[in-house]
Design a protein around this motif. Structure first.
Motif, PDB file in Angstrom:
ATOM      1  N   THR A  73       0.827  -1.212   0.000  1.00 15.38           N
ATOM      2  CA  THR A  73       0.000   0.000   0.000  1.00 15.38           C
ATOM      3  C   THR A  73       0.860   1.261   0.000  1.00 15.38           C
ATOM      4  O   THR A  73       0.613   2.204  -0.761  1.00 15.38           O
ATOM      5  CB  THR A  73      -0.915   0.019   1.237  1.00 15.38           C
ATOM      6  OG1 THR A  73      -1.719  -1.158   1.254  1.00 15.38           O
ATOM      7  CG2 THR A  73      -1.825   1.244   1.217  1.00 15.38           C
ATOM      8  N   MET A 152      -6.220  -3.681  -6.340  1.00 16.73           N
ATOM      9  CA  MET A 152      -5.920  -4.208  -5.009  1.00 16.73           C
ATOM     10  C   MET A 152      -7.058  -5.099  -4.522  1.00 16.73           C
ATOM     11  O   MET A 152      -6.815  -6.119  -3.860  1.00 16.73           O
ATOM     12  CB  MET A 152      -5.694  -3.049  -4.037  1.00 16.73           C
ATOM     13  CG  MET A 152      -5.047  -3.470  -2.726  1.00 16.73           C
ATOM     14  SD  MET A 152      -3.366  -4.059  -2.958  1.00 16.73           S
ATOM     15  CE  MET A 152      -2.903  -4.431  -1.271  1.00 16.73           C
ATOM     16  N   TYR A 153      -8.278  -4.716  -4.832  1.00 12.98           N
ATOM     17  CA  TYR A 153      -9.430  -5.546  -4.475  1.00 12.98           C
ATOM     18  C   TYR A 153      -9.287  -6.930  -5.107  1.00 12.98           C
ATOM     19  O   TYR A 153      -9.456  -7.962  -4.442  1.00 12.98           O
ATOM     20  CB  TYR A 153     -10.714  -4.874  -4.960  1.00 12.98           C
ATOM     21  CG  TYR A 153     -11.932  -5.780  -4.981  1.00 12.98           C
ATOM     22  CD1 TYR A 153     -12.621  -6.079  -3.816  1.00 12.98           C
ATOM     23  CD2 TYR A 153     -12.381  -6.331  -6.183  1.00 12.98           C
ATOM     24  CE1 TYR A 153     -13.727  -6.913  -3.832  1.00 12.98           C
ATOM     25  CE2 TYR A 153     -13.490  -7.170  -6.203  1.00 12.98           C
ATOM     26  CZ  TYR A 153     -14.159  -7.454  -5.034  1.00 12.98           C
ATOM     27  OH  TYR A 153     -15.253  -8.280  -5.058  1.00 12.98           O
ATOM     28  N   VAL A 156      -6.351  -8.913  -3.487  1.00 11.04           N
ATOM     29  CA  VAL A 156      -6.712  -9.459  -2.177  1.00 11.04           C
ATOM     30  C   VAL A 156      -7.572 -10.711  -2.341  1.00 11.04           C
ATOM     31  O   VAL A 156      -7.400 -11.706  -1.633  1.00 11.04           O
ATOM     32  CB  VAL A 156      -7.449  -8.391  -1.341  1.00 11.04           C
ATOM     33  CG1 VAL A 156      -8.159  -9.016  -0.164  1.00 11.04           C
ATOM     34  CG2 VAL A 156      -6.459  -7.333  -0.860  1.00 11.04           C
ATOM     35  N   ARG A 157      -8.501 -10.690  -3.289  1.00 14.91           N
ATOM     36  CA  ARG A 157      -9.370 -11.846  -3.518  1.00 14.91           C
ATOM     37  C   ARG A 157      -8.593 -13.056  -4.036  1.00 14.91           C
ATOM     38  O   ARG A 157      -8.939 -14.187  -3.726  1.00 14.91           O
ATOM     39  CB  ARG A 157     -10.457 -11.491  -4.535  1.00 14.91           C
ATOM     40  CG  ARG A 157     -11.543 -10.573  -4.025  1.00 14.91           C
ATOM     41  CD  ARG A 157     -12.589 -10.310  -5.094  1.00 14.91           C
ATOM     42  NE  ARG A 157     -13.234 -11.543  -5.540  1.00 14.91           N
ATOM     43  CZ  ARG A 157     -13.241 -11.979  -6.798  1.00 14.91           C
ATOM     44  NH1 ARG A 157     -12.627 -11.298  -7.744  1.00 14.91           N
ATOM     45  NH2 ARG A 157     -13.860 -13.096  -7.109  1.00 14.91           N
ATOM     46  N   MET A 246     -17.686  -2.338   2.542  1.00 13.82           N
ATOM     47  CA  MET A 246     -16.506  -2.990   3.099  1.00 13.82           C
ATOM     48  C   MET A 246     -16.857  -4.078   4.114  1.00 13.82           C
ATOM     49  O   MET A 246     -16.052  -4.969   4.374  1.00 13.82           O
ATOM     50  CB  MET A 246     -15.602  -1.952   3.762  1.00 13.82           C
ATOM     51  CG  MET A 246     -14.866  -1.048   2.784  1.00 13.82           C
ATOM     52  SD  MET A 246     -13.486  -1.886   1.986  1.00 13.82           S
ATOM     53  CE  MET A 246     -12.692  -0.492   1.172  1.00 13.82           C
ATOM     54  N   TRP A 249     -16.566  -7.385   2.409  1.00 11.70           N
ATOM     55  CA  TRP A 249     -15.333  -7.670   1.680  1.00 11.70           C
ATOM     56  C   TRP A 249     -14.267  -8.155   2.650  1.00 11.70           C
ATOM     57  O   TRP A 249     -14.345  -7.887   3.852  1.00 11.70           O
ATOM     58  CB  TRP A 249     -14.853  -6.418   0.956  1.00 11.70           C
ATOM     59  CG  TRP A 249     -15.713  -6.055  -0.219  1.00 11.70           C
ATOM     60  CD1 TRP A 249     -16.920  -6.598  -0.567  1.00 11.70           C
ATOM     61  CD2 TRP A 249     -15.448  -5.053  -1.197  1.00 11.70           C
ATOM     62  NE1 TRP A 249     -17.407  -6.001  -1.691  1.00 11.70           N
ATOM     63  CE2 TRP A 249     -16.535  -5.050  -2.109  1.00 11.70           C
ATOM     64  CE3 TRP A 249     -14.410  -4.151  -1.399  1.00 11.70           C
ATOM     65  CZ2 TRP A 249     -16.588  -4.194  -3.200  1.00 11.70           C
ATOM     66  CZ3 TRP A 249     -14.469  -3.297  -2.484  1.00 11.70           C
ATOM     67  CH2 TRP A 249     -15.544  -3.326  -3.378  1.00 11.70           C
ATOM     68  N   LEU A 253      -8.806  -6.023   2.585  1.00  7.41           N
ATOM     69  CA  LEU A 253      -9.079  -4.814   1.815  1.00  7.41           C
ATOM     70  C   LEU A 253      -9.318  -3.627   2.752  1.00  7.41           C
ATOM     71  O   LEU A 253      -8.914  -2.501   2.448  1.00  7.41           O
ATOM     72  CB  LEU A 253     -10.284  -5.013   0.904  1.00  7.41           C
ATOM     73  CG  LEU A 253     -10.477  -3.912  -0.144  1.00  7.41           C
ATOM     74  CD1 LEU A 253      -9.315  -3.901  -1.126  1.00  7.41           C
ATOM     75  CD2 LEU A 253     -11.786  -4.064  -0.881  1.00  7.41           C
ATOM     76  N   SER A 254      -9.971  -3.860   3.900  1.00 11.71           N
ATOM     77  CA  SER A 254     -10.127  -2.794   4.899  1.00 11.71           C
ATOM     78  C   SER A 254      -8.756  -2.349   5.406  1.00 11.71           C
ATOM     79  O   SER A 254      -8.525  -1.155   5.640  1.00 11.71           O
ATOM     80  CB  SER A 254     -10.977  -3.279   6.071  1.00 11.71           C
ATOM     81  OG  SER A 254     -12.328  -3.442   5.706  1.00 11.71           O
ATOM     82  N   TYR A 256      -5.941  -2.538   3.677  1.00 15.49           N
ATOM     83  CA  TYR A 256      -5.356  -1.745   2.596  1.00 15.49           C
ATOM     84  C   TYR A 256      -5.894  -0.322   2.618  1.00 15.49           C
ATOM     85  O   TYR A 256      -5.129   0.647   2.589  1.00 15.49           O
ATOM     86  CB  TYR A 256      -5.646  -2.388   1.237  1.00 15.49           C
ATOM     87  CG  TYR A 256      -5.517  -1.412   0.087  1.00 15.49           C
ATOM     88  CD1 TYR A 256      -4.263  -0.974  -0.338  1.00 15.49           C
ATOM     89  CD2 TYR A 256      -6.652  -0.891  -0.525  1.00 15.49           C
ATOM     90  CE1 TYR A 256      -4.142  -0.055  -1.360  1.00 15.49           C
ATOM     91  CE2 TYR A 256      -6.536   0.031  -1.556  1.00 15.49           C
ATOM     92  CZ  TYR A 256      -5.273   0.449  -1.976  1.00 15.49           C
ATOM     93  OH  TYR A 256      -5.171   1.364  -2.983  1.00 15.49           O
ATOM     94  N   TYR A 257      -7.219  -0.169   2.688  1.00 12.20           N
ATOM     95  CA  TYR A 257      -7.809   1.166   2.594  1.00 12.20           C
ATOM     96  C   TYR A 257      -7.551   1.980   3.854  1.00 12.20           C
ATOM     97  O   TYR A 257      -7.480   3.207   3.807  1.00 12.20           O
ATOM     98  CB  TYR A 257      -9.303   1.057   2.302  1.00 12.20           C
ATOM     99  CG  TYR A 257      -9.850   2.282   1.618  1.00 12.20           C
ATOM    100  CD1 TYR A 257      -9.256   2.765   0.459  1.00 12.20           C
ATOM    101  CD2 TYR A 257     -10.932   2.971   2.132  1.00 12.20           C
ATOM    102  CE1 TYR A 257      -9.734   3.896  -0.168  1.00 12.20           C
ATOM    103  CE2 TYR A 257     -11.427   4.108   1.509  1.00 12.20           C
ATOM    104  CZ  TYR A 257     -10.816   4.566   0.364  1.00 12.20           C
ATOM    105  OH  TYR A 257     -11.279   5.690  -0.242  1.00 12.20           O
TER     106      TYR A 257
END
Length: 279
Positions: A73, A152-153, A156-157, A246, A249, A253-254, A256-257
């Motif tokens: 990130t 990035m989403y 992550v998946r 979120m 998800w 991802l949380s 990351y953000y």
């Protein structure tokens, strides 16, 4: 300008939800996965998803999954800042000039004749020159995050490390909604931090603009009048929608953000210091 940035992020989230159902592949990307393997899933997956997934996979055995996502990130933010430094400065200056811009618009409100419109356009153009702002260029940094956030989403998946590694005994592939039911507190903390840091990230440019406005008013012995913030209800509604999305998800991802927003706060303050050295 913050509204525009949030609209971009919200559009990314909506597109991610839409494309999740029609993705050509959900196969995990491992260190043994080749570029050509992912290229079969499409150009976007090969250019964005693959390198981000592999960076996470490569770093995780060395640093752990938390730091792996954090380092990726931070690296993304450095790249984006290098590409969009001028537009980032313009975006912050747009926030500072907002009170003056609103005065010009109020001055010509209801005056639709050509002469008035031309005068308003000229005054606005002079204001842009005063602050050395390109209004179109100021949007660049917002649109740059569009492919990166969705990339990035997807990473992550599909990253094997996210699917298999654990942080404090919990898999970051767990969603915050699942974490609430399972009382996986670390996932809940990461999710709440994401919401808080995003809120602060959204408000910092306004706070800085008000600080400089008050300082400028004091310098000229004038009374500072705090400008009204327009469309804040819409901004908060968008933030609430992001937080809601979120929930379903992966916590990765949380994370990351959350880090993305924290780095953005630091970046905003640093850029402000660099552009106000004389203050």
């Amino acid at each position: 300008m913050n509204n525009k940035r949030l609209k971009v992020v919200l559009s990314v989230l909506a597109m991610a939800v839409l494309l999740t159902g029609c993705s050509t592949s959900s196969e995990l990307i491992t260190l043994d996965t080749t570029f050509q393997d992912v290229m079969n899933d499409g150009f976007f997956a090969a250019i964005f998803t693959y390198p981000l997934s592999q960076a996470i996979n490569w770093l995780t055995p060395k640093t752990g999954i938390f730091l792996a996502i954090a380092l990726v990130t931070i690296l993304l933010n450095i790249i984006v800042l290098a590409i969009t430094f001028k537009s980032t400065v313009s975006m912050q200056r747009m926030q500072e000039m907002q009170p003056e811009l609103l005065k010009i618009q109020a001055k010509y409100e209801g005056r639709t004749d050509d002469m008035s419109q031309q005068r308003m356009a000229m005054e606005m153009q002079n204001l842009y020159k005063k602050y050395d702002v390109n209004p179109m260029g100021a949007l660049l940094s917002s649109f740059i995050q569009f492919p990166l956030l969705f990339g990035m989403y997807s990473a992550v998946r599909r990253s094997e490390a996210v699917a298999t590694a654990q942080f404090m005994g919990v898999s970051l592939s767990t969603t915050p909604r699942e974490a609430i039911a399972d009382k996986a507190w670390i996932c809940i903390v990461i999710y709440v931090s994401m919401v808080v840091f995003q809120f602060i990230s959204m408000k910092v440019p306004q706070w800085l603009a008000q600080y400089h406005g008050k300082k400028e008013a004091d310098k000229h012995h004038k009374t500072y009048h705090k400008p009204e913030q327009q469309n804040m209800g819409m901004t908060y509604a968008m933030l609430a929608m992001i937080a809601f999305a979120m929930l379903s998800w992966p916590t990765a991802l949380s994370l990351y953000y959350s880090i993305y927003s924290l780095v953005n706060i630091i970046k905003t303050v640093v850029v402000d210091k660099l552009t106000h050295k004389e203050d």
